[in-house]
Design a protein around this motif. Sequence first.
Motif, short mmCIF file in Angstrom:
data_model
loop_
_atom_site.label_atom_id
_atom_site.label_comp_id
_atom_site.label_asym_id
_atom_site.label_seq_id
_atom_site.Cartn_x
_atom_site.Cartn_y
_atom_site.Cartn_z
N ALA A 1 3.48 18.57 4.67
CA ALA A 1 4.44 17.67 4.44
C ALA A 1 4.60 16.19 3.87
CB ALA A 1 6.07 18.25 4.28
N MET A 2 4.22 15.92 5.32
CA MET A 2 4.17 14.25 4.92
C MET A 2 3.58 13.66 4.58
SD MET A 2 7.48 13.16 7.16
CE MET A 2 7.71 13.30 6.15
N LEU A 3 2.35 14.37 4.91
CA LEU A 3 1.46 14.12 4.10
C LEU A 3 1.04 13.25 2.57
CD1 LEU A 3 -1.20 12.91 4.41
CD2 LEU A 3 -2.73 15.19 4.39
N ILE B 1 0.82 -1.76 0.16
CA ILE B 1 0.41 0.12 0.10
C ILE B 1 0.77 1.08 -0.17
CG2 ILE B 1 -1.89 0.73 1.57
CD1 ILE B 1 -2.56 -1.71 2.09
N LEU B 2 1.88 1.44 0.76
CA LEU B 2 2.74 2.62 0.90
C LEU B 2 4.07 2.01 1.53
CD1 LEU B 2 1.16 4.24 3.71
CD2 LEU B 2 0.56 4.65 1.57
N GLY B 3 4.59 0.70 1.53
CA GLY B 3 5.97 0.54 1.38
C GLY B 3 6.75 1.21 2.78
N ARG C 1 7.74 6.51 12.60
CA ARG C 1 9.00 6.99 12.99
C ARG C 1 8.97 8.52 12.35
NH1 ARG C 1 13.80 3.58 14.62
NH2 ARG C 1 14.58 4.45 12.80
N GLY C 2 9.27 8.48 11.25
CA GLY C 2 10.31 8.96 10.36
C GLY C 2 8.64 10.43 10.26
N THR C 3 7.51 9.65 10.15
CA THR C 3 6.62 10.82 8.94
C THR C 3 6.37 11.40 11.01
OG1 THR C 3 5.23 9.44 8.22
CG2 THR C 3 3.69 10.90 9.08
N ALA C 4 6.10 11.09 12.80
CA ALA C 4 6.34 11.15 13.66
C ALA C 4 7.60 12.68 13.56
CB ALA C 4 6.49 10.50 14.29
N LYS D 1 2.39 5.75 -6.57
CA LYS D 1 3.67 4.84 -6.92
C LYS D 1 3.71 3.57 -6.83
CE LYS D 1 7.35 8.55 -5.74
NZ LYS D 1 9.01 7.95 -4.46
N ARG D 2 3.22 2.75 -5.42
CA ARG D 2 2.74 1.65 -5.79
C ARG D 2 1.89 1.31 -6.22
NH1 ARG D 2 6.51 3.07 -1.85
NH2 ARG D 2 7.53 2.82 -3.72
N ARG D 3 0.18 2.03 -6.82
CA ARG D 3 -0.78 1.57 -7.19
C ARG D 3 0.26 2.01 -8.75
NH1 ARG D 3 -3.00 -1.43 -5.80
NH2 ARG D 3 -1.20 -1.23 -3.74
N ASP E 1 4.48 13.22 0.60
CA ASP E 1 4.68 11.96 0.38
C ASP E 1 4.56 10.96 0.57
OD1 ASP E 1 7.68 11.44 0.00
OD2 ASP E 1 7.38 10.62 2.29
N ILE E 2 3.74 10.63 2.10
CA ILE E 2 2.88 9.17 1.99
C ILE E 2 2.42 9.48 0.75
CG2 ILE E 2 1.24 8.27 3.18
CD1 ILE E 2 2.18 9.58 5.61
N LEU E 3 0.77 10.11 0.02
CA LEU E 3 0.05 9.58 -0.85
C LEU E 3 1.24 9.62 -1.80
CD1 LEU E 3 -2.85 13.21 0.05
CD2 LEU E 3 -2.59 10.46 0.44
N GLY F 1 9.52 2.45 3.06
CA GLY F 1 9.54 3.93 3.03
C GLY F 1 9.07 4.44 3.52
N LYS F 2 7.59 4.41 3.99
CA LYS F 2 6.88 5.30 5.19
C LYS F 2 6.50 5.16 6.61
CE LYS F 2 7.74 7.40 2.36
NZ LYS F 2 7.91 7.84 1.10
N THR F 3 7.54 5.45 6.93
CA THR F 3 7.01 4.99 9.01
C THR F 3 6.50 5.05 9.78
OG1 THR F 3 9.11 5.52 9.89
CG2 THR F 3 9.41 3.86 8.29
N ARG G 1 5.39 0.71 -9.09
CA ARG G 1 6.74 1.67 -8.65
C ARG G 1 7.02 1.15 -7.76
NH1 ARG G 1 4.61 5.66 -12.06
NH2 ARG G 1 5.56 6.21 -13.87
N ALA G 2 8.10 0.31 -7.55
CA ALA G 2 9.24 -0.40 -6.27
C ALA G 2 9.90 1.48 -5.36
CB ALA G 2 10.20 -0.92 -6.82
N ARG G 3 9.55 0.61 -4.09
CA ARG G 3 10.10 1.53 -3.44
C ARG G 3 11.62 2.28 -4.03
NH1 ARG G 3 13.21 0.63 2.84
NH2 ARG G 3 13.62 2.32 3.16
#
Length: 180
Positions: A97-99, A43-45, A51-54, A108-110, A101-103, A47-49, A113-115
């Motif tokens: 900004a984080m949102l 769904i996201l991969g 901890r990174g988002t927080a 990309k996944r849909r 990047d997540i979207l 690369g989207k954690t 595209r790989a991580r």
Amino acid sequence: MLAETVAVALWTMLPAYIPNNAAVLFGGGPPIDGGRTYDGKRILGDGKTWRGTAAGTIAGVAVAFGLNAVDAAVAGLVGFDLPTFPLLAAVGLAFGAMLGDILASLVKRRSGRARGASFPGLDQLDFVATSLLLAFLLAPAWASDVFSLPVVLAIVVVTPVLHLTTNGIAYLLGLKNEPY
Ligand code: CTP
Ligand code: K
Ligand code: MG
């Protein structure tokens, strides 16, 4: 004048620029999507954690408050006004900004595209659209005051250049796997 517009654009977007870099530095741990897939693709991969988002959001808000503290001094130096950031504006820019990047990772996944795969345009501007959107949603009066048309145009032109420069540096330093 142009230099002033670009300076205001950069200053105003700094709380949105920092989160991605902070996520690279402090990210890791459990992915937001919990490893889940849809149609055989993540769904996201990884690369989207969480901890990174927080970390990214906190870093962006902290930078906004840092800018608030030096606003008057810097404005005195450069000779023009620079905006200060109310809490909701800071949160809108940083979390927005984080949102974005997540979207972008969702898209990309849909699209298979790989991580780490690049998606020119999306990679450089995803977070600009969402940080502006969230700033307008959370702090409408502030955002409509700060984001004049010339400032928004400056942001759209300068951000990709800045983004590729900082990511290129992070790549050369071995902090990031790809230079984009
Ligand atoms: N990162 C994170 N959490 C986020 C965003 C980024 O932990 N919300 C960290 C991850 O370690 C990620 C790195 O920052 O690998 C680089 O971010 P980015 O380039 O956005 O991720 P990619 O790994 O390239 O994955 P994607 O293809 O989904 O963009
Ligand atoms: K990205
Ligand atoms: Mg990447």
